[in-house]
Design a protein around this motif. Structure first.
Motif, PDB file in Angstrom:
ATOM      1  N   MET A  72      22.168  37.591  20.058  1.00  0.00           N
ATOM      2  CA  MET A  72      22.491  36.173  20.034  1.00  0.00           C
ATOM      3  C   MET A  72      22.007  35.550  18.720  1.00  0.00           C
ATOM      4  N   ALA A  73      22.933  35.151  17.871  1.00  0.00           N
ATOM      5  CA  ALA A  73      22.578  34.454  16.640  1.00  0.00           C
ATOM      6  C   ALA A  73      22.429  32.963  16.942  1.00  0.00           C
ATOM      7  N   PRO A  74      21.603  32.239  16.144  1.00  0.00           N
ATOM      8  CA  PRO A  74      21.428  30.800  16.386  1.00  0.00           C
ATOM      9  C   PRO A  74      22.749  30.032  16.394  1.00  0.00           C
ATOM     10  N   GLU A  75      23.681  30.384  15.493  1.00  0.00           N
ATOM     11  CA  GLU A  75      24.964  29.671  15.444  1.00  0.00           C
ATOM     12  C   GLU A  75      25.758  29.876  16.739  1.00  0.00           C
ATOM     13  N   ARG A  76      25.733  31.109  17.249  1.00  0.00           N
ATOM     14  CA  ARG A  76      26.451  31.415  18.489  1.00  0.00           C
ATOM     15  C   ARG A  76      25.814  30.683  19.670  1.00  0.00           C
ATOM     16  N   ALA A  77      24.491  30.617  19.676  1.00  0.00           N
ATOM     17  CA  ALA A  77      23.793  29.906  20.753  1.00  0.00           C
ATOM     18  C   ALA A  77      24.192  28.439  20.774  1.00  0.00           C
ATOM     19  N   ARG A  78      24.305  27.845  19.575  1.00  0.00           N
ATOM     20  CA  ARG A  78      24.704  26.437  19.500  1.00  0.00           C
ATOM     21  C   ARG A  78      26.128  26.246  19.994  1.00  0.00           C
ATOM     22  N   GLU A  79      27.015  27.132  19.614  1.00  0.00           N
ATOM     23  CA  GLU A  79      28.410  27.038  20.062  1.00  0.00           C
ATOM     24  C   GLU A  79      28.505  27.107  21.584  1.00  0.00           C
ATOM     25  N   LEU A  80      27.761  28.058  22.171  1.00  0.00           N
ATOM     26  CA  LEU A  80      27.780  28.214  23.624  1.00  0.00           C
ATOM     27  C   LEU A  80      27.239  26.976  24.313  1.00  0.00           C
ATOM     28  N   LEU A  81      26.174  26.427  23.739  1.00  0.00           N
ATOM     29  CA  LEU A  81      25.539  25.271  24.359  1.00  0.00           C
ATOM     30  C   LEU A  81      26.453  24.054  24.318  1.00  0.00           C
ATOM     31  N   VAL A  82      27.111  23.844  23.206  1.00  0.00           N
ATOM     32  CA  VAL A  82      27.993  22.682  23.071  1.00  0.00           C
ATOM     33  C   VAL A  82      29.217  22.816  23.981  1.00  0.00           C
ATOM     34  N   SER A  83      29.729  24.036  24.104  1.00  0.00           N
ATOM     35  CA  SER A  83      30.944  24.233  24.908  1.00  0.00           C
ATOM     36  C   SER A  83      30.667  24.403  26.389  1.00  0.00           C
ATOM     37  N   ALA A  84      29.412  24.530  26.778  1.00  0.00           N
ATOM     38  CA  ALA A  84      29.067  24.778  28.189  1.00  0.00           C
ATOM     39  C   ALA A  84      29.462  23.596  29.065  1.00  0.00           C
ATOM     40  N   ARG A  85      29.943  23.913  30.236  1.00  0.00           N
ATOM     41  CA  ARG A  85      30.151  22.906  31.274  1.00  0.00           C
ATOM     42  C   ARG A  85      29.812  23.545  32.615  1.00  0.00           C
ATOM     43  N   PRO A  86      28.974  22.940  33.448  1.00  0.00           N
ATOM     44  CA  PRO A  86      28.305  21.664  33.187  1.00  0.00           C
ATOM     45  C   PRO A  86      27.021  21.838  32.379  1.00  0.00           C
ATOM     46  N   HIS A  87      26.521  20.738  31.813  1.00  0.00           N
ATOM     47  CA  HIS A  87      25.176  20.704  31.242  1.00  0.00           C
ATOM     48  C   HIS A  87      24.239  20.167  32.328  1.00  0.00           C
ATOM     49  N   LEU A  88      23.157  20.907  32.601  1.00  0.00           N
ATOM     50  CA  LEU A  88      22.333  20.575  33.765  1.00  0.00           C
ATOM     51  C   LEU A  88      20.876  20.260  33.447  1.00  0.00           C
ATOM     52  N   ALA A  89      20.360  20.680  32.295  1.00  0.00           N
ATOM     53  CA  ALA A  89      18.919  20.552  32.045  1.00  0.00           C
ATOM     54  C   ALA A  89      18.455  19.104  32.187  1.00  0.00           C
ATOM     55  N   HIS A  90      19.215  18.160  31.620  1.00  0.00           N
ATOM     56  CA  HIS A  90      18.807  16.751  31.691  1.00  0.00           C
ATOM     57  C   HIS A  90      18.959  16.192  33.099  1.00  0.00           C
ATOM     58  N   LEU A  91      19.908  16.724  33.857  1.00  0.00           N
ATOM     59  CA  LEU A  91      20.106  16.250  35.228  1.00  0.00           C
ATOM     60  C   LEU A  91      19.058  16.804  36.182  1.00  0.00           C
ATOM     61  N   VAL A  92      18.606  18.028  35.920  1.00  0.00           N
ATOM     62  CA  VAL A  92      17.755  18.746  36.878  1.00  0.00           C
ATOM     63  C   VAL A  92      16.284  18.711  36.499  1.00  0.00           C
ATOM     64  N   LEU A  93      15.960  18.975  35.243  1.00  0.00           N
ATOM     65  CA  LEU A  93      14.571  19.177  34.847  1.00  0.00           C
ATOM     66  C   LEU A  93      13.869  17.920  34.334  1.00  0.00           C
ATOM     67  N   ARG A  94      14.632  16.986  33.779  1.00  0.00           N
ATOM     68  CA  ARG A  94      13.983  15.840  33.133  1.00  0.00           C
ATOM     69  C   ARG A  94      13.101  15.025  34.083  1.00  0.00           C
ATOM     70  N   PRO A  95      13.500  14.752  35.325  1.00  0.00           N
ATOM     71  CA  PRO A  95      12.604  13.970  36.197  1.00  0.00           C
ATOM     72  C   PRO A  95      11.241  14.617  36.390  1.00  0.00           C
ATOM     73  N   PHE A  96      11.202  15.935  36.516  1.00  0.00           N
ATOM     74  CA  PHE A  96       9.937  16.629  36.743  1.00  0.00           C
ATOM     75  C   PHE A  96       9.103  16.687  35.465  1.00  0.00           C
ATOM     76  N   LEU A  97       9.748  16.986  34.346  1.00  0.00           N
ATOM     77  CA  LEU A  97       9.017  17.066  33.082  1.00  0.00           C
ATOM     78  C   LEU A  97       8.503  15.695  32.655  1.00  0.00           C
ATOM     79  N   ASP A  98       9.274  14.635  32.904  1.00  0.00           N
ATOM     80  CA  ASP A  98       8.791  13.288  32.612  1.00  0.00           C
ATOM     81  C   ASP A  98       7.538  12.969  33.426  1.00  0.00           C
ATOM     82  N   ALA A  99       7.562  13.321  34.711  1.00  0.00           N
ATOM     83  CA  ALA A  99       6.391  13.076  35.560  1.00  0.00           C
ATOM     84  C   ALA A  99       5.183  13.873  35.066  1.00  0.00           C
ATOM     85  N   TYR A 100       5.407  15.131  34.730  1.00  0.00           N
ATOM     86  CA  TYR A 100       4.323  15.962  34.208  1.00  0.00           C
ATOM     87  C   TYR A 100       3.757  15.370  32.924  1.00  0.00           C
TER      88      TYR A 100
END
Length: 636
Positions: free
Chosen positions: A498-526
């Motif tokens: 996995m090259a950094p450029e490929r990782a970025r492409e995969l991340l941008v094209s991914a659907r759905p994006h979940l990290a902000h929906l799932v993890l942010r409430p817990f990490l904010d509390a922590y």
């Protein structure tokens, strides 16, 4: 007074017809057998000797405890209790997978069942017995907290198989002896037993860490005591009960903000009964994969895992199977979409979030409650209307089209519903952060032997360790296998580099994006709690004071929008953060501990930064997507 009269009349219908019937002529079978059991008699004598007390005194104490916890199944009481249960459940239609029930009924014919259930509501204690009784299962004995042993109701419940037990028993060794022996006798007699693996109701919607008490006594029974008798086995059955909505969630979320818990008494029971007048949709009972407790303990012993470690592993097995059996509800998915946006959305905007989630859920073969079509417009609109009717959402229809948003002070309620499915999304969310970490690598960065992909694996493992007190993760090998599955879903093939450029492409094209929906409430509390901990420097910390400070500062941060949502300001989430800090040795004072605390806060700040980047990517994808006319079919 209608609810008062109804509860009273239903209770009276379950009472014995005459005073002579009010108490059984003899103790329940298990108690009688225990009192005459030589092994139990020796155990009581040994307890008296260890405590330096007269044996007669210990016998008097143990008989009192057995009387307190003993239960029986009386036909009249059970029928009356079932009618009461139906009345309390009038807010719901109860959906059961009849094929699953038929298979379990076959197991019930030849095995003692140990039904370990998830606990989201007081109603669980009525859903499960009513479902089993209606399908002619062997009588089931259910463990309940002694706090629910109310006058009249408690005496009726004990005649329907409810075993009331105390929670704090560390200082009562004779009580623990009585309970362990009583459970063993129940298993020897091939009784079915049911208990909450969490020990109490969840306050967040997701499974709580398992409590080992009842399970420990069951494993002791299955492993035997070396006295020659063949130890009985039980089939452990994970049972999930989940609801579209719950009237009691608002009370639980108030406690998460610091309110005192309402004591369970007759007034509480009548108020609880009144709440059920308003319809709230469906309750879903599903069964996970049963397993032989003896066989599982033998497998662990072959791996060198015995004693308390084996009990912990079995408890985690049960929790994993419970999560796997818990279906995705439409309410949970709609709550996820609205919490992630934290603004008013149209139906189409909700569907924009839900559709890729539906595709993901299908790819991972997660069950959907009631076989609902998550892409169906009318299904989503109905869920929005039901959440608005119960006050969780606010609706505005004075513009060009209706919009819905989470109402003031309802974020924790919506989070409760979302969290019933959050376990299916956590590993995907962590995988997104791993891809982001790879994409941020500098060209001249020093890399481990495994290259950029290894950097991603290490980031995923770090997040797993950071969140291990919040979620049930598989072992490291299983966790890596799950992440590979997630990556294959993104790429369409196994990934070895996995090259950094490929990782970025995969991340941008991914659907759905979940990290902000799932993890942010817990990490904010922590992060809130870690910030307050770092503020103490090298000083020792008192946990209750730390959480009170986090609650106060958290409210400030929510007003300043320094946290994404008010749902992060919760004592339940702060308690988990404290458990993590304790595990890291950050609560005790001492020279240099302030530096470690600051490093902990810095780690969380960076984790929140990464999650926010995922949110920005998701927002960019949404705004850059071409607008298309919608032709979704509505069910009629």
């Amino acid at each position: 007074m209608t609810a008062v009269r109804r509860v009273r009349d239903l209770a009276r219908s379950a009472l014995p017809r005459s005073v002579g019937e009010r108490l059984p002529a003899a103790p329940p079978q298990e108690v009688t057998e225990l009192l005459h059991d030589k092994r139990f008699q020796r155990a009581v004598a040994e307890a008296a000797e260890e405590q330096g007390r007269p044996e007669e005194e210990v016998w008097s104490e143990v008989k009192g405890y057995l009387h307190e916890m003993s239960a029986a199944h009386d036909d009249r009481a059970s029928q009356g209790w079932a009618r009461m249960g139906e009345w309390f459940l009038r807010a719901y239609d109860v959906l059961v997978d009849e094929e699953e029930m038929h298979k379990l009924r076959q197991v019930d014919r030849s095995h003692s069942l140990a039904l370990a259930f998830s606990h989201r509501s007081y109603l669980d204690g009525m859903v499960i017995p009513n479902v089993l009784m209606a399908r002619r299962f062997s009588p089931t004995y259910t463990f309940g907290g002694a706090n629910l042993n109310l006058p009249l109701i408690g005496s009726i419940a004990s005649r329907t198989g409810v075993i009331f037990i105390r929670r704090a028993t560390q200082e009562i060794p004779v009580y623990r002896l009585a309970l362990r022996s009583y459970i063993r006798q129940m298993v020897v007699n091939k009784r079915n037993l049911a208990w909450s693996i969490e020990g109490g109701r969840t306050r967040t919607g997701k499974l709580r860490p398992p409590v080992h008490g009842i399970l420990k006594y069951l494993t002791d029974t299955v492993q035997g005591d070396g006295e020659g008798d063949e130890a009985p086995d039980v089939q452990v059955v994970p049972v999930s009960v989940v609801y579209d909505q719950l009237h009691e969630v608002s009370l639980m979320t108030a406690e998460a903000r610091g309110a005192s818990k309402t004591p369970e008494d007759w007034r509480w029971l009548v108020r609880f009964a009144r709440l059920q007048r308003n319809r709230l949709g469906r309750a879903y009972l599903t069964v996970g994969e049963p397993f032989s407790l003896r066989d599982r303990l033998d497998e662990l012993a072959a791996e060198g895992i015995t004693g308390h470690q084996a009990v912990e592993r079995v408890a985690l097995d049960i929790s994993h199977r419970l999560n796997r059996a818990t279906p995705v509800t439409v309410t949970a998915i709609v709550s996820l979409a609205l919490l992630g946006a934290d603004r008013a959305l149209t139906v189409d905007e909700v569907l924009d979030t839900v559709e890729p989630l539906a595709t993901y859920i299908e790819a991972r073969r997660w069950p959907v409650a009631g076989a609902a079509d998550l892409r169906d417009r009318s299904t989503i609109r109905r869920a929005l209307a039901e959440l608005a009717r119960s006050g969780v959402l606010a609706t505005y229809d004075g513009g060009s089209e209706p919009v819905w948003k989470i109402d003031d002070d309802q974020h924790l309620v919506a989070a409760f519903y979302r969290n019933t499915v959050i376990h299916i999304l956590v590993e995907r969310a962590i995988g997104e952060l791993a891809l982001l970490t790879v994409s941020e690598l500098e060209p001249d960065a020093e890399l481990p032997e495994g290259g950029p992909l290894q950097v991603g694996w290490e980031e995923a493992k770090r997040m797993r360790d950071l969140l291990k007190f919040e979620f049930f993760f598989p072992g490291r090998a299983g966790f890596e296998a799950d992440l590979r599955t997630e990556l294959e879903l993104l790429v369409g093939e196994d990934v070895t580099d996995m090259a950094p450029e490929r990782a970025r492409e995969l991340l941008v094209s991914a659907r759905p994006h979940l990290a902000h929906l799932v993890l942010r409430p817990f990490l904010d509390a922590y992060l809130v709690l870690a910030d307050r901990l770092a503020d103490r420097g090298d000083s020792p910390v008192e946990e209750d004071d730390l959480m009170a400070d986090a609650l106060a500062v958290g409210h400030q941060w929510a007003l300043q929008r320094r946290v994404a949502s008010a749902e992060s300001i919760s004592l339940e989430l702060f308690r988990t953060a404290v458990a993590l800090a304790r595990h890291k040795g950050l609560l005790e004072g001492g020279e240099g501990i302030g530096t470690a605390r600051e490093a902990f806060a810095a780690e969380l700040r960076d984790s929140v930064r990464r999650v926010n980047i995922i949110g920005e990517i998701a927002a960019g994808v949404a705004t850059s997507a071409p607008s298309q006319p919608r032709h979704r079919q509505e069910s009629r």
